[in-house]
Motif scaffolding. Sequence first.
Motif, PDB file in Angstrom:
ATOM      1  N   LYS A  55     -10.188  80.908  36.979  1.00 12.27           N
ATOM      2  CA  LYS A  55     -11.167  81.755  36.824  1.00 12.27           C
ATOM      3  C   LYS A  55     -10.664  83.229  37.118  1.00 12.27           C
TER       4      LYS A  55
ATOM      5  N   SER B 207     -15.930  88.374  43.302  1.00 13.91           N
ATOM      6  CA  SER B 207     -16.811  87.704  42.800  1.00 13.91           C
ATOM      7  C   SER B 207     -15.907  86.952  41.815  1.00 13.91           C
TER       8      SER B 207
ATOM      9  N   HIS C 109     -15.440  84.627  37.969  1.00 19.97           N
ATOM     10  CA  HIS C 109     -16.160  84.467  36.639  1.00 19.97           C
ATOM     11  C   HIS C 109     -15.286  84.058  35.970  1.00 19.97           C
TER      12      HIS C 109
ATOM     13  N   ASP D  82     -17.272  85.432  30.625  1.00 24.11           N
ATOM     14  CA  ASP D  82     -18.059  86.048  31.631  1.00 24.11           C
ATOM     15  C   ASP D  82     -17.529  87.481  32.291  1.00 24.11           C
ATOM     16  N   THR D  83     -16.445  87.473  32.236  1.00 24.87           N
ATOM     17  CA  THR D  83     -15.832  88.744  32.848  1.00 24.87           C
ATOM     18  C   THR D  83     -15.798  89.945  32.201  1.00 24.87           C
TER      19      THR D  83
ATOM     20  N   VAL E 247     -19.173  91.947  32.786  1.00 21.66           N
ATOM     21  CA  VAL E 247     -19.049  92.408  34.185  1.00 21.66           C
ATOM     22  C   VAL E 247     -18.207  93.854  34.049  1.00 21.66           C
TER      23      VAL E 247
END
Length: 132
Positions: free
Chosen positions: A53, A67, A69, A73-74, A77
């Motif tokens: 991750k 957090s 991700h 998904d990073t 962000v």
Amino acid sequence: MSYEPIFALFWERVKQSIQDKTFAKLTLAKTIGDTEIKNVYVRPVLLENDMMKMSVIARYKTEEIESFHSLEDTYPVLFSYMNNPFLSALLFTTENDVVFKLNKKRAGSITEQAPTFKSASDVILEMKEKGI
């Protein structure tokens, strides 16, 4: 002109450096004005099941918020921080440093420099060792 296509190219370099096991560190820096948020740091982490991750640490004046991700998904962000408030993203690899910058007209550009780091991040080295 939107800077998103250039940032997407920069993100491809990030993903390639992880795949090539040369990733050392990723940092967002150079804010617009005096902001509460000071930096954003991104690094890979391995979970107990050897699943990778991305740890995203937002460093504010008074606290840090971390957090986790997936790699995919990073991207949104980090993109949400560009131009609000950050003007640059720095990818450090063992091969070179790749810099994404927004100029005053908010046009994006990518430049390369000699590498700052001689070895990849500890997690990348562990992944290489485990054959992940």
